[in-house]
Design a protein around this motif. Structure first.
Motif, mmCIF file in Angstrom:
data_model
loop_
_atom_site.group_PDB
_atom_site.id
_atom_site.type_symbol
_atom_site.label_atom_id
_atom_site.label_comp_id
_atom_site.label_asym_id
_atom_site.label_seq_id
_atom_site.Cartn_x
_atom_site.Cartn_y
_atom_site.Cartn_z
ATOM 1 N N CYS A 115 32.350 -49.398 18.797
ATOM 2 C CA CYS A 115 31.907 -50.723 18.392
ATOM 3 C C CYS A 115 31.762 -51.607 19.615
ATOM 4 O O CYS A 115 32.099 -51.208 20.732
ATOM 5 N N GLU A 130 28.871 -48.786 14.149
ATOM 6 C CA GLU A 130 28.665 -50.050 13.454
ATOM 7 C C GLU A 130 27.174 -50.361 13.342
ATOM 8 O O GLU A 130 26.426 -50.259 14.303
ATOM 9 N N ASP A 157 26.289 -53.208 11.001
ATOM 10 C CA ASP A 157 26.446 -54.232 9.972
ATOM 11 C C ASP A 157 25.462 -55.376 10.083
ATOM 12 O O ASP A 157 25.323 -56.156 9.138
ATOM 13 N N SER A 203 23.545 -54.824 16.006
ATOM 14 C CA SER A 203 23.883 -53.418 16.227
ATOM 15 C C SER A 203 22.670 -52.525 16.427
ATOM 16 O O SER A 203 22.827 -51.324 16.655
ATOM 17 N N GLY A 242 28.678 -47.614 9.549
ATOM 18 C CA GLY A 242 29.474 -48.830 9.351
ATOM 19 C C GLY A 242 28.594 -49.966 8.873
ATOM 20 O O GLY A 242 28.201 -50.833 9.656
ATOM 21 N N THR A 294 30.562 -55.101 6.831
ATOM 22 C CA THR A 294 31.178 -55.810 7.956
ATOM 23 C C THR A 294 32.631 -56.171 7.674
ATOM 24 O O THR A 294 32.998 -56.488 6.532
ATOM 25 N N GLN A 324 32.300 -51.392 9.357
ATOM 26 C CA GLN A 324 31.806 -51.188 10.715
ATOM 27 C C GLN A 324 32.905 -51.181 11.771
ATOM 28 O O GLN A 324 32.692 -50.679 12.874
ATOM 29 N N CYS A 325 34.063 -51.705 11.457
ATOM 30 C CA CYS A 325 35.159 -51.727 12.422
ATOM 31 C C CYS A 325 36.456 -51.866 11.646
ATOM 32 O O CYS A 325 36.471 -51.857 10.417
#
Length: 375
Positions: free
Chosen positions: A249, A282, A284, A288, A306, A309, A342-343
């Protein structure tokens, strides 16, 4: 290399690892820092919080279970400082984050490589043992640790004592060797799902980040190739039955980020050369980039999209997620795809700007959407 089974990790519905710390844990950490609670008392509060968060993951239908990284202050520095031969530097680092409202500075302590590197006993061994005892039969315990790249990215050659390692090659040989100790040790403990978290390989897609490294005298155009080679060296001879993924990420601190841009710059070398079983990526928002870099993903590896979010509380629409999965499937077959946030929700102890209920809703959305897409 281990090949993940269709029903094994990474799962169709998965998550990155860190989760929002409950108020009781934050309060206990504050009391511990003030000298009002001893280490055993803090550990007892942590144990209770981990048990609860493992149940939460099961309740929403996730097969992956982490301890939420509840015993750490940071997703990576707690691990890095536990490596023999690394100490905290006197000078703090300055990391500049961005969010919708402006900028936010994060000043973690720096690091110094001042002795021979080794990991004689697995880092987080006791923490992972507790997680193993807490998971339910349908859950797979996942351990998340920073990739070897993060040790170097945080300081580069300037952080390495030349009296210990006179050149970077000798440093890298030692660091990858230490990581091989970690991988073997935690696998011997029964770990079957290990994740290497890495922001550096995503940061290097951002021209501004590469310019900053070049200004420090680093080889920004080829840094990712060295990192890929050293992660592979760290995984050499890894035990059968251990699935290894990486999460990449662009920074995650209190709903803010560091870097921008798609995975284009590193994609061919990364997806074609990194010897892991799956990639958590990621996707989102527009920051990205698009799905086009996924065309370099070879058969047999899973891409965990991902799309949900962790930086904002608003819940995504299921139809939008399905549409984006269809878009990604134009570049890598649908059977190789999976879904996740995403994370992490709390890469540092402070956490992102969501509530526990909003976190749970997002995890449940991932599970429900994945069930409808893949069955």
């Amino acid at each position: 290399m281990t090949t993940s089974l269709p029903d094994g990790p990474p799962f169709r519905a998965d998550h990155v690892g860190s989760l929002l710390r409950p108020p009781s844990l934050l309060e206990a950490r504050g009391r511990f820092a003030a000298g009002e609670l001893d280490a055993d008392g803090l550990r007892a509060v942590e144990d209770e919080a981990v048990d609860e968060v493992v149940r939460m993951q099961a309740d929403v239908g996730l097969q992956t279970a982490t301890d939420g990284e509840f015993r750490r202050a940071s997703w990576h520095m707690d691990f890095i400082y536990a490596i023999t031969g690394i100490s905290k530097a006197d000078q703090d680092l300055a990391v500049h984050f961005t969010n919708a409202d402006g900028t936010l500075d994060f000043t973690p302590a720096g690091l110094r490589v001042d002795g021979p590197l080794s990991i004689d006993e697995p880092v987080f061994a006791d923490d992972f043992a507790f997680l193993q005892g807490s998971v339910q039969p349908a859950q797979t315990a996942k351990l998340t640790i920073p990739s070897p790249s993060m040790v170097h990215y945080r300081g580069g050659a300037a952080a390495i004592d030349p009296a210990v390692y006179p050149d970077e090659d000798s440093f890298w040989d030692a660091l990858s060797g230490a990581y091989r100790q970690q991988v073997a040790g935690i696998a011997a403990q029964g770990c079957r799902y290990l994740q290497l978290d890495d922001t550096s390989l995503a940061y290097l897609n951002d021209p501004a980040q590469r310019a900053e490294l070049a200004g420090q005298g680093r080889d920004a155009e080829h840094q990712h190739e060295r990192y890929i080679a050293q992660i592979n060296a760290a995984l050499t001879g890894r035990p059968e039955g251990l699935t290894v993924t990486t999460h990449m990420c662009r920074g995650n601190f209190r709903s803010s980020w560091v870097a921008e841009g798609g995975y284009d710059f590193v994609a061919e070398a990364l997806f074609g050369g990194l010897e892991v079983d799956g990639f958590f990526l990621e996707f989102d928002d527009a920051r990205s980039g698009g799905f086009e870099p996924l065309r370099f993903v070879p058969p047999g590896k899973r891409v965990v999209l991902g799309l949900v979010t962790t930086k904002r509380p608003e819940l995504e629409r299921k139809d939008d997620l399905k549409r984006r999965i269809e878009e990604a499937a134009r570049y890598v077959p649908l059977e190789q795809l999976a879904l996740s946030p995403q994370c992490g929700f709390s890469s540092t102890v402070e956490g992102n700007a969501l509530t526990r209920d909003e976190q749970i809703a997002k995890l449940a959305l991932v599970v429900e959407t994945a069930a409808e897409v893949w069955g």
